[in-house]
Design a protein around this motif. Structure first.
Motif, mmCIF file in Angstrom:
data_model
loop_
_atom_site.group_PDB
_atom_site.id
_atom_site.type_symbol
_atom_site.label_atom_id
_atom_site.label_comp_id
_atom_site.label_asym_id
_atom_site.label_seq_id
_atom_site.Cartn_x
_atom_site.Cartn_y
_atom_site.Cartn_z
ATOM 1 N N LYS A 57 -12.408 0.924 -1.793
ATOM 2 C CA LYS A 57 -11.162 0.737 -1.053
ATOM 3 C C LYS A 57 -10.458 -0.536 -1.498
ATOM 4 O O LYS A 57 -9.231 -0.537 -1.698
ATOM 5 C CB LYS A 57 -11.440 0.698 0.456
ATOM 6 N N VAL A 58 -11.215 -1.608 -1.673
ATOM 7 C CA VAL A 58 -10.626 -2.876 -2.129
ATOM 8 C C VAL A 58 -10.051 -2.710 -3.530
ATOM 9 O O VAL A 58 -8.917 -3.114 -3.815
ATOM 10 C CB VAL A 58 -11.677 -4.002 -2.110
ATOM 11 N N TYR A 59 -10.836 -2.096 -4.406
ATOM 12 C CA TYR A 59 -10.404 -1.931 -5.800
ATOM 13 C C TYR A 59 -9.145 -1.076 -5.897
ATOM 14 O O TYR A 59 -8.174 -1.434 -6.574
ATOM 15 C CB TYR A 59 -11.534 -1.297 -6.617
ATOM 16 N N ARG A 60 -9.150 0.057 -5.218
ATOM 17 C CA ARG A 60 -8.019 0.978 -5.313
ATOM 18 C C ARG A 60 -6.768 0.411 -4.645
ATOM 19 O O ARG A 60 -5.644 0.648 -5.102
ATOM 20 C CB ARG A 60 -8.392 2.318 -4.664
ATOM 21 N N THR A 61 -6.955 -0.345 -3.581
ATOM 22 C CA THR A 61 -5.798 -0.969 -2.920
ATOM 23 C C THR A 61 -5.155 -1.991 -3.848
ATOM 24 O O THR A 61 -3.928 -2.057 -3.968
ATOM 25 C CB THR A 61 -6.230 -1.636 -1.601
ATOM 26 N N ARG A 62 -5.979 -2.778 -4.520
ATOM 27 C CA ARG A 62 -5.448 -3.744 -5.487
ATOM 28 C C ARG A 62 -4.721 -3.043 -6.631
ATOM 29 O O ARG A 62 -3.646 -3.457 -7.073
ATOM 30 C CB ARG A 62 -6.594 -4.580 -6.072
ATOM 31 N N LYS A 63 -5.317 -1.965 -7.109
ATOM 32 C CA LYS A 63 -4.784 -1.278 -8.284
ATOM 33 C C LYS A 63 -3.478 -0.554 -7.998
ATOM 34 O O LYS A 63 -2.552 -0.570 -8.816
ATOM 35 C CB LYS A 63 -5.820 -0.286 -8.817
ATOM 36 N N PHE A 64 -3.376 0.075 -6.822
ATOM 37 C CA PHE A 64 -2.214 0.919 -6.540
ATOM 38 C C PHE A 64 -1.284 0.370 -5.460
ATOM 39 O O PHE A 64 -0.320 1.030 -5.085
ATOM 40 C CB PHE A 64 -2.686 2.328 -6.158
ATOM 41 N N GLY A 65 -1.608 -0.827 -4.965
ATOM 42 C CA GLY A 65 -0.695 -1.459 -4.026
ATOM 43 C C GLY A 65 -0.976 -1.199 -2.567
ATOM 44 O O GLY A 65 -0.639 -2.022 -1.709
ATOM 45 N N SER A 66 -1.575 -0.059 -2.271
ATOM 46 C CA SER A 66 -1.939 0.246 -0.889
ATOM 47 C C SER A 66 -2.998 1.337 -0.881
ATOM 48 O O SER A 66 -3.109 2.129 -1.824
ATOM 49 C CB SER A 66 -0.719 0.716 -0.085
ATOM 50 N N TRP A 67 -3.770 1.396 0.201
ATOM 51 C CA TRP A 67 -4.787 2.431 0.337
ATOM 52 C C TRP A 67 -4.128 3.802 0.527
ATOM 53 O O TRP A 67 -4.627 4.827 0.065
ATOM 54 C CB TRP A 67 -5.697 2.103 1.513
ATOM 55 N N GLU A 68 -2.960 3.807 1.176
ATOM 56 C CA GLU A 68 -2.239 5.066 1.386
ATOM 57 C C GLU A 68 -1.830 5.681 0.050
ATOM 58 O O GLU A 68 -1.970 6.899 -0.147
ATOM 59 C CB GLU A 68 -0.996 4.823 2.257
ATOM 60 N N ARG A 69 -1.366 4.842 -0.872
ATOM 61 C CA ARG A 69 -0.982 5.340 -2.202
ATOM 62 C C ARG A 69 -2.208 5.868 -2.941
ATOM 63 O O ARG A 69 -2.141 6.904 -3.616
ATOM 64 C CB ARG A 69 -0.313 4.223 -3.005
ATOM 65 N N MET A 71 -4.841 7.208 -1.607
ATOM 66 C CA MET A 71 -5.222 8.494 -1.023
ATOM 67 C C MET A 71 -4.285 9.611 -1.467
ATOM 68 O O MET A 71 -4.696 10.759 -1.653
ATOM 69 C CB MET A 71 -5.274 8.393 0.499
ATOM 70 N N GLU A 72 -2.999 9.277 -1.659
ATOM 71 C CA GLU A 72 -2.051 10.270 -2.175
ATOM 72 C C GLU A 72 -2.466 10.721 -3.574
ATOM 73 O O GLU A 72 -2.446 11.921 -3.887
ATOM 74 C CB GLU A 72 -0.638 9.668 -2.228
ATOM 75 N N LEU A 73 -2.838 9.762 -4.411
ATOM 76 C CA LEU A 73 -3.260 10.082 -5.774
ATOM 77 C C LEU A 73 -4.567 10.869 -5.765
ATOM 78 O O LEU A 73 -4.740 11.799 -6.558
ATOM 79 C CB LEU A 73 -3.409 8.796 -6.591
#
Length: 213
Positions: A57-69, A71-73
């Motif tokens: 969650k931390v990694y993906r939030t950093r990479k894509f700007g938000s956890w919501e983004r 989850m969309e991907l």
């Protein structure tokens, strides 16, 4: 005719798993008329990843700007995966792992004639079972079930064997201009970037065969 396919990939890249399925579909449609040898080569999506990995969650939030983004991907990948018979279960994965040891075992599997099975097992373990493949014992368990000798895997991971394959593969990626994965090299003549459709692989096979006729 013999065909060689070199696949540059990371075991935590979902599109690499999808690309594997589509490549397999293309090979199957040849009906055994040609011998296709597939070899997998390492690519680190996260070369600075800590040895123990980090929270997904931390990694993906950093990479894509938000956890919501993120989850969309993930939802988009899940939909494509279902069409290829892959049941991605991103909700089971808590950690984005360091993949160096996994790549070393993929290399070892190539030396022992079970590389495809090991690659498949690692993809399945991470993407559908949510296993943390940065943990050595789990890696050994997963790859042993796929046919890799357990003692050989343990011995290698407790040494520096196979570390050079990371740097060697980096040089190969630079030579072919690889900037993302999956990346496919067909008979060292044609390159394909991304999880191409089976028809695209077949067309590349035909081009290689025609040029060799």
């Amino acid at each position: 005719m013999n065909l060689a396919v070199d696949v540059v990939s990371d075991v935590i890249c979902p599109w690499c798993y999808i690309g594997k399925r589509r490549l397999e579909k293309a090979i199957a449609s040849l009906d055994g008329q040609h011998d296709v040898q597939v070899h997998w080569h390492p690519f680190q999506l996260n070369p600075t990843m800590p040895k123990e990995g980090i929270s997904r969650k931390v990694y993906r939030t950093r990479k894509f700007g938000s956890w919501e983004r993120s989850m969309e991907l993930d939802a988009q990948v899940i939909a494509v995966g279902e069409s290829e018979g892959i049941h991605f279960a991103f909700d089971k994965s808590e950690t984005t792992p360091n993949t160096v040891d996994a790549h070393r075992l993929v290399w070892l599997a190539d030396q022992n004639g079970c590389q495809d099975a090991v690659v498949e097992a690692l993809f399945r373990a991470y993407f559908t079972e949510g296993k943390d493949i940065s943990k050595r014992q789990r890696l050994i368990d997963v790859t042993a079930e796929a046919g890799l000798d357990r003692q050989a895997a343990d011995t290698m991971l407790n040494s520096d064997d196979g570390m050079d394959i990371i740097s060697n593969a980096r040089e190969m990626s630079q030579r072919y201009g690889v900037t993302g994965v999956p990346f496919f090299i067909i008979d060292q003549k044609i390159t394909l970037s991304g999880a191409q459709q089976a028809e695209t692989f077949l067309e590349a096979f035909r081009q290689v065969m025609d040029s060799s006729a």
